[in-house]
Design a protein around this motif. Sequence first.
Motif, PDB file in Angstrom:
ATOM      1  N   ARG A  24       0.856  -1.178   0.000  1.00  0.00           N
ATOM      2  CA  ARG A  24       0.000   0.000   0.000  1.00  0.00           C
ATOM      3  C   ARG A  24       0.893   1.230   0.000  1.00  0.00           C
ATOM      4  O   ARG A  24       1.564   1.529   0.995  1.00  0.00           O
ATOM      5  N   VAL A  25       0.923   1.945  -1.112  1.00  0.00           N
ATOM      6  CA  VAL A  25       1.785   3.122  -1.260  1.00  0.00           C
ATOM      7  C   VAL A  25       1.032   4.366  -0.821  1.00  0.00           C
ATOM      8  O   VAL A  25      -0.088   4.631  -1.282  1.00  0.00           O
ATOM      9  N   ARG A  26       1.661   5.152   0.086  1.00  0.00           N
ATOM     10  CA  ARG A  26       1.031   6.361   0.617  1.00  0.00           C
ATOM     11  C   ARG A  26       1.991   7.540   0.502  1.00  0.00           C
ATOM     12  O   ARG A  26       3.213   7.381   0.561  1.00  0.00           O
ATOM     13  N   PHE A  27       1.423   8.717   0.340  1.00  0.00           N
ATOM     14  CA  PHE A  27       2.210   9.943   0.334  1.00  0.00           C
ATOM     15  C   PHE A  27       2.537  10.351   1.765  1.00  0.00           C
ATOM     16  O   PHE A  27       1.773  10.104   2.701  1.00  0.00           O
TER      17      PHE A  27
ATOM     18  N   LEU B 190      12.314  15.920   2.416  1.00  0.00           N
ATOM     19  CA  LEU B 190      10.981  16.361   2.806  1.00  0.00           C
ATOM     20  C   LEU B 190      11.017  17.111   4.134  1.00  0.00           C
ATOM     21  O   LEU B 190      10.446  18.203   4.272  1.00  0.00           O
ATOM     22  N   ALA B 191      11.694  16.537   5.114  1.00  0.00           N
ATOM     23  CA  ALA B 191      11.781  17.178   6.428  1.00  0.00           C
ATOM     24  C   ALA B 191      12.479  18.529   6.347  1.00  0.00           C
ATOM     25  O   ALA B 191      12.145  19.466   7.092  1.00  0.00           O
ATOM     26  N   ALA B 192      13.456  18.647   5.427  1.00  0.00           N
ATOM     27  CA  ALA B 192      14.204  19.895   5.279  1.00  0.00           C
ATOM     28  C   ALA B 192      13.474  20.924   4.417  1.00  0.00           C
ATOM     29  O   ALA B 192      13.952  22.055   4.249  1.00  0.00           O
ATOM     30  N   GLY B 193      12.333  20.543   3.841  1.00  0.00           N
ATOM     31  CA  GLY B 193      11.570  21.467   3.017  1.00  0.00           C
ATOM     32  C   GLY B 193      12.066  21.594   1.591  1.00  0.00           C
ATOM     33  O   GLY B 193      11.633  22.495   0.870  1.00  0.00           O
ATOM     34  N   ARG B 194      12.938  20.682   1.165  1.00  0.00           N
ATOM     35  CA  ARG B 194      13.460  20.743  -0.213  1.00  0.00           C
ATOM     36  C   ARG B 194      12.481  20.163  -1.219  1.00  0.00           C
ATOM     37  O   ARG B 194      12.570  20.444  -2.421  1.00  0.00           O
ATOM     38  N   VAL B 195      11.592  19.298  -0.782  1.00  0.00           N
ATOM     39  CA  VAL B 195      10.472  18.816  -1.584  1.00  0.00           C
ATOM     40  C   VAL B 195       9.217  18.903  -0.716  1.00  0.00           C
ATOM     41  O   VAL B 195       9.309  19.052   0.506  1.00  0.00           O
ATOM     42  N   SER B 196       8.054  18.796  -1.354  1.00  0.00           N
ATOM     43  CA  SER B 196       6.798  18.896  -0.612  1.00  0.00           C
ATOM     44  C   SER B 196       6.204  17.533  -0.259  1.00  0.00           C
ATOM     45  O   SER B 196       5.412  17.442   0.689  1.00  0.00           O
ATOM     46  N   LEU B 197       6.577  16.512  -1.018  1.00  0.00           N
ATOM     47  CA  LEU B 197       5.985  15.193  -0.827  1.00  0.00           C
ATOM     48  C   LEU B 197       6.987  14.105  -1.175  1.00  0.00           C
ATOM     49  O   LEU B 197       7.957  14.333  -1.911  1.00  0.00           O
ATOM     50  N   THR B 198       6.737  12.912  -0.647  1.00  0.00           N
ATOM     51  CA  THR B 198       7.363  11.715  -1.158  1.00  0.00           C
ATOM     52  C   THR B 198       6.349  10.595  -0.987  1.00  0.00           C
ATOM     53  O   THR B 198       5.288  10.783  -0.374  1.00  0.00           O
ATOM     54  N   ALA B 199       6.630   9.423  -1.534  1.00  0.00           N
ATOM     55  CA  ALA B 199       5.689   8.305  -1.454  1.00  0.00           C
ATOM     56  C   ALA B 199       6.464   7.013  -1.259  1.00  0.00           C
ATOM     57  O   ALA B 199       7.580   6.851  -1.770  1.00  0.00           O
ATOM     58  N   GLU B 200       5.868   6.108  -0.513  1.00  0.00           N
ATOM     59  CA  GLU B 200       6.518   4.816  -0.254  1.00  0.00           C
ATOM     60  C   GLU B 200       5.490   3.833   0.298  1.00  0.00           C
ATOM     61  O   GLU B 200       4.441   4.237   0.820  1.00  0.00           O
ATOM     62  N   ASP B 201       5.808   2.552   0.162  1.00  0.00           N
ATOM     63  CA  ASP B 201       5.015   1.532   0.823  1.00  0.00           C
ATOM     64  C   ASP B 201       4.945   1.843   2.324  1.00  0.00           C
ATOM     65  O   ASP B 201       5.942   2.226   2.937  1.00  0.00           O
ATOM     66  N   GLU B 202       3.761   1.674   2.901  1.00  0.00           N
ATOM     67  CA  GLU B 202       3.575   2.083   4.289  1.00  0.00           C
ATOM     68  C   GLU B 202       4.505   1.350   5.250  1.00  0.00           C
ATOM     69  O   GLU B 202       5.104   1.964   6.146  1.00  0.00           O
ATOM     70  N   TYR B 203       4.648   0.021   5.097  1.00  0.00           N
ATOM     71  CA  TYR B 203       5.519  -0.729   5.996  1.00  0.00           C
ATOM     72  C   TYR B 203       6.981  -0.313   5.827  1.00  0.00           C
ATOM     73  O   TYR B 203       7.724  -0.193   6.802  1.00  0.00           O
ATOM     74  N   VAL B 204       7.383  -0.092   4.593  1.00  0.00           N
ATOM     75  CA  VAL B 204       8.762   0.333   4.329  1.00  0.00           C
ATOM     76  C   VAL B 204       9.021   1.698   4.940  1.00  0.00           C
ATOM     77  O   VAL B 204      10.058   1.940   5.569  1.00  0.00           O
TER      78      VAL B 204
ATOM     79  N   MET C  60      -0.356  10.982   4.470  1.00  0.00           N
ATOM     80  CA  MET C  60      -1.630  11.525   4.014  1.00  0.00           C
ATOM     81  C   MET C  60      -2.660  10.401   4.025  1.00  0.00           C
ATOM     82  O   MET C  60      -2.324   9.229   3.825  1.00  0.00           O
ATOM     83  N   PRO C  61      -3.934  10.717   4.269  1.00  0.00           N
ATOM     84  CA  PRO C  61      -4.937   9.657   4.456  1.00  0.00           C
ATOM     85  C   PRO C  61      -5.160   8.773   3.235  1.00  0.00           C
ATOM     86  O   PRO C  61      -5.272   7.549   3.358  1.00  0.00           O
ATOM     87  N   LYS C  62      -5.208   9.352   2.065  1.00  0.00           N
ATOM     88  CA  LYS C  62      -5.543   8.598   0.848  1.00  0.00           C
ATOM     89  C   LYS C  62      -4.312   7.906   0.278  1.00  0.00           C
ATOM     90  O   LYS C  62      -3.242   8.503   0.161  1.00  0.00           O
ATOM     91  N   SER C  63      -4.445   6.631  -0.079  1.00  0.00           N
ATOM     92  CA  SER C  63      -3.345   5.894  -0.691  1.00  0.00           C
ATOM     93  C   SER C  63      -3.169   6.311  -2.150  1.00  0.00           C
ATOM     94  O   SER C  63      -4.146   6.616  -2.844  1.00  0.00           O
ATOM     95  N   LEU C  64      -1.926   6.287  -2.600  1.00  0.00           N
ATOM     96  CA  LEU C  64      -1.663   6.486  -4.026  1.00  0.00           C
ATOM     97  C   LEU C  64      -2.047   5.247  -4.808  1.00  0.00           C
ATOM     98  O   LEU C  64      -2.679   5.318  -5.861  1.00  0.00           O
ATOM     99  N   SER C  65      -1.663   4.082  -4.287  1.00  0.00           N
ATOM    100  CA  SER C  65      -1.952   2.833  -4.995  1.00  0.00           C
ATOM    101  C   SER C  65      -1.788   1.653  -4.058  1.00  0.00           C
ATOM    102  O   SER C  65      -1.192   1.768  -2.981  1.00  0.00           O
TER     103      SER C  65
END
Length: 245
Positions: free
Chosen positions: A106-109, A163-177, A196-201
Amino acid sequence: MSRLLRAMGLLGLLLMAQASAAEKLRLVADAWPPFTDINLANGGLATDIVRTALKRAGYATEFEQVPWARAILGVGEGRYDVLVNAWFTHDRTLIGEFSNEYLLNRVRFLKRKDNPITFNSLKDLHPYPIAVVRGYAYSNAFDSDGELQKVPVHSFSMAVRMLAAGRVSLTAEDEYVARYNLSLEAQSVRDSVEFMPKSLSENALHILVSLKNPNHEQIVASFDREIAAMKADGSYDRLFHQHGL
């Protein structure tokens, strides 16, 4: 004549079983904890499931961990027999045969907690730079959307720090990973980001067996059969518990 045919049939089955038992499959994956990693118990959850199923099917295995691009290239060239952790893409069918699904990712932002981004459709994300890991397939819609501002990086760890440093606004990864890797990051990084609540895929995970192996169809069929049997007898679920998932 019928006795002779039966004897020949039994001999053929015996030879096939011996060939299966004698064949040592060369497994490969990149480091993708908690699913694949030589530093984890039994190589991680996915590696453990794959090796267990193949062992039950009569195959000996050896495992090598290499960078993702080298793993894909090696399967295509026949230097490796089985890619442990493959999401389906059409291009990969040109080099290997996919098994049925044996895991679901389950990939989430993730975003910064102080950033009020909302996600209902990919169009909502067009204004924002998104860190993506090179070579990974997130979803057909995401991968083909040319208006998304994708920033290629080498790893999720790099992505979440950016992301934490503010160089990008988002990233995405498998939730467990993502949860596993966040546990290894500094507290300041963990405290600054959220899912974010909604999954990408939701992506089915497969093994990919090299077409260079002449027994690729038999290997896939045997693997699929044993995964089904493991789910039926409870050994599949026990592996999840053993890996803390």
